[in-house]
Structure formats: structure tokens, C-alpha cells
Design a protein around this motif. Structure first.
Motif, PDB file in Angstrom:
ATOM      1  N   VAL A   1       0.843  -1.203   0.000  1.00  0.00           N
ATOM      2  CA  VAL A   1       0.000   0.000   0.000  1.00  0.00           C
ATOM      3  C   VAL A   1       0.876   1.250   0.000  1.00  0.00           C
ATOM      4  CG1 VAL A   1      -1.666   1.310   1.403  1.00  0.00           C
ATOM      5  CG2 VAL A   1      -1.981  -1.147   1.073  1.00  0.00           C
ATOM      6  N   LEU A   2       1.949   1.240   0.794  1.00  0.00           N
ATOM      7  CA  LEU A   2       2.848   2.404   0.817  1.00  0.00           C
ATOM      8  C   LEU A   2       3.526   2.621  -0.542  1.00  0.00           C
ATOM      9  CD1 LEU A   2       4.501   2.043   4.341  1.00  0.00           C
ATOM     10  CD2 LEU A   2       2.813   3.721   3.618  1.00  0.00           C
ATOM     11  N   ALA A   3       3.924   1.562  -1.198  1.00  0.00           N
ATOM     12  CA  ALA A   3       4.555   1.681  -2.525  1.00  0.00           C
ATOM     13  C   ALA A   3       3.563   2.228  -3.539  1.00  0.00           C
ATOM     14  CB  ALA A   3       5.087   0.316  -2.971  1.00  0.00           C
ATOM     15  N   LEU A   4       2.304   1.765  -3.464  1.00  0.00           N
ATOM     16  CA  LEU A   4       1.266   2.262  -4.374  1.00  0.00           C
ATOM     17  C   LEU A   4       1.023   3.751  -4.160  1.00  0.00           C
ATOM     18  CD1 LEU A   4      -0.849   1.564  -6.543  1.00  0.00           C
ATOM     19  CD2 LEU A   4      -2.440   1.106  -4.677  1.00  0.00           C
ATOM     20  N   LEU A   5       0.949   4.182  -2.907  1.00  0.00           N
ATOM     21  CA  LEU A   5       0.770   5.611  -2.613  1.00  0.00           C
ATOM     22  C   LEU A   5       1.943   6.438  -3.121  1.00  0.00           C
ATOM     23  CD1 LEU A   5      -0.773   5.540   0.974  1.00  0.00           C
ATOM     24  CD2 LEU A   5      -1.889   6.209  -1.144  1.00  0.00           C
ATOM     25  N   ALA A   6       3.159   5.954  -2.961  1.00  0.00           N
ATOM     26  CA  ALA A   6       4.329   6.690  -3.452  1.00  0.00           C
ATOM     27  C   ALA A   6       4.302   6.784  -4.972  1.00  0.00           C
ATOM     28  CB  ALA A   6       5.607   6.004  -2.985  1.00  0.00           C
TER      29      ALA A   6
ATOM     30  N   SER B   1       3.899  10.313  -7.132  1.00  0.00           N
ATOM     31  CA  SER B   1       4.914  10.750  -8.122  1.00  0.00           C
ATOM     32  C   SER B   1       4.264  11.023  -9.476  1.00  0.00           C
ATOM     33  CB  SER B   1       6.024   9.707  -8.247  1.00  0.00           C
ATOM     34  OG  SER B   1       5.514   8.512  -8.790  1.00  0.00           O
ATOM     35  N   ILE B   2       3.259  10.220  -9.846  1.00  0.00           N
ATOM     36  CA  ILE B   2       2.540  10.484 -11.108  1.00  0.00           C
ATOM     37  C   ILE B   2       1.759  11.791 -10.989  1.00  0.00           C
ATOM     38  CG2 ILE B   2       0.623   9.680 -12.555  1.00  0.00           C
ATOM     39  CD1 ILE B   2       1.629   6.866 -12.167  1.00  0.00           C
ATOM     40  N   GLY B   3       1.155  12.011  -9.842  1.00  0.00           N
ATOM     41  CA  GLY B   3       0.404  13.252  -9.636  1.00  0.00           C
ATOM     42  C   GLY B   3       1.291  14.476  -9.723  1.00  0.00           C
ATOM     43  N   VAL B   4       2.460  14.422  -9.126  1.00  0.00           N
ATOM     44  CA  VAL B   4       3.400  15.553  -9.184  1.00  0.00           C
ATOM     45  C   VAL B   4       3.858  15.784 -10.625  1.00  0.00           C
ATOM     46  CG1 VAL B   4       5.701  16.323  -8.462  1.00  0.00           C
ATOM     47  CG2 VAL B   4       4.126  15.337  -6.788  1.00  0.00           C
TER      48      VAL B   4
END
Length: 183
Positions: A160-165, A169-172
Motif C-alpha cells: 500500500v505504501l509503494a502504491l501511494l508513493a 509521483s505520477i500526480g506531481v
């Protein structure tokens, strides 16, 4: 007809205090049966319930009062009513040097209650019966769970943490792509 071939019998008086207030050792007799020395004891049930099991250690003593050997004895399926005298189903084979004995660590079980002596005091407590858990028929053929599979795992947390990261990064990246003038 069965013969015992008794050579001699010696009735004795207890030199040592035997059992405490719930199971009293009243009399004993040494028998010589078929070349072996046997001990028969007579007890009195002083519990308020019927005795079903008796467990005690028999400490054999020689003429000098030294310990010869200790034997753990356990009798089951007894039905001794309160206030009734009884003896164990069979004589206890003792060593030929044994002239006296002590009963130690006596425990009596009856109808779920246990009587014993601990630190010089009589303890009576209820020992609940242990029941086996009955599983439904459909559970018999399933693969049992291992201990490892029952423990909480941190693997999903890392996922879950990897998915959020990754999503952040895609959002930024998209933010800087569509709004280059704001940076």
C-alpha cells in the motif's frame, strides 16, 4: 480356587504422619506373597464427595529411617463414598528392606474437585473438565493453517505504501506537465 501363598503378615502402627484431613491412612499390613514383600493400606475418605482418583508418592524407609526409594502411585476409576473405609485394588510391591514408609504429595479427585496439601495447608478447588472440541465433518478434509499464516503480515502494508508513493509521483509529474507556469 486361587491361593495366595502368604508366608507372613505384619500389622504396624504409623511412625510418621501420613495423609492430611481429606484422606486418612488408618492401617497398614506388610505381606509376604509369593516371595515378594507387599504393602496393603486402609484409608478413610473424609471428603464430602465420592472419590474417583487418588495419586500419591510412597516413600519407602529402612530400619535407620533412610529413604530406600520413592514410587508414584495413581489409582483411577474408584468409587469410594464419603466416610467409607477402603484399600487400593492391589498390594504395592515394596523392597525387602522396607520396614516403614511415608505418603507424600497426596492428591484426591472427585466429581471435578481436587484436594491436595500445598505448603502445609489443605487446598480444595474445582478443576473443570477438559472437553474436546468437535469439528463439523466438512472441517476434517480442509488443509490446516500453519502458524506462520495466522500471524499478521507487514507485506500488504509495504504494498500500500509503494502504491501511494507511485501515485503521488505520477500526480506531481502531471501537475508540472499541465501547470508549468506555476512552478
Amino acid at each position: 480356587m486361587q491361593t495366595n501363598n502368604l508366608a507372613s503378615a505384619i500389622k504396624g502402627q504409623y511412625k510418621h504422619e501420613q495423609t492430611e484431613g481429606f484422606l486418612m491412612a488408618r492401617e497398614y499390613i506388610f505381606l509376604k506373597e509369593n516371595g515378594k514383600k507387599c504393602l496393603l493400606q486402609r484409608f478413610l475418605n473424609e471428603t464430602p464427595r465420592e472419590i474417583q482418583r487418588v495419586k500419591f508418592d510412597l516413600v519407602e524407609l529402612n530400619m535407620q529411617g533412610e529413604v530406600i526409594k520413592k514410587t508414584k502411585l495413581y489409582y483411577m476409576n474408584l468409587a469410594i463414598k464419603p466416610g467409607e473405609y477402603f484399600s487400593m485394588p492391589a498390594g504395592i510391591v515394596v523392597s525387602p528392606e522396607c520396614v516403614d514408609f511415608k505418603i507424600a504429595r497426596c492428591t484426591v479427585c472427585s466429581e471435578g474437585y481436587v484436594w491436595r496439601v500445598k505448603r502445609g495447608k489443605i487446598q480444595a478447588y474445582y478443576d473443570r473438565p477438559r472437553r474436546r472440541r468437535v469439528l463439523p465433518q466438512s472441517m476434517y478434509f480442509r488443509t490446516p493453517l500453519s502458524v506462520r499464516s495466522c500471524r499478521p503480515s507487514v507485506g500488504p502494508l509495504y504494498g500500500v505504501l509503494a502504491l501511494l508513493a507511485f501515485l503521488s509521483s505520477i500526480g506531481v509529474s502531471l501537475y508540472y506537465l499541465f501547470f508549468p507556469y506555476l512552478s
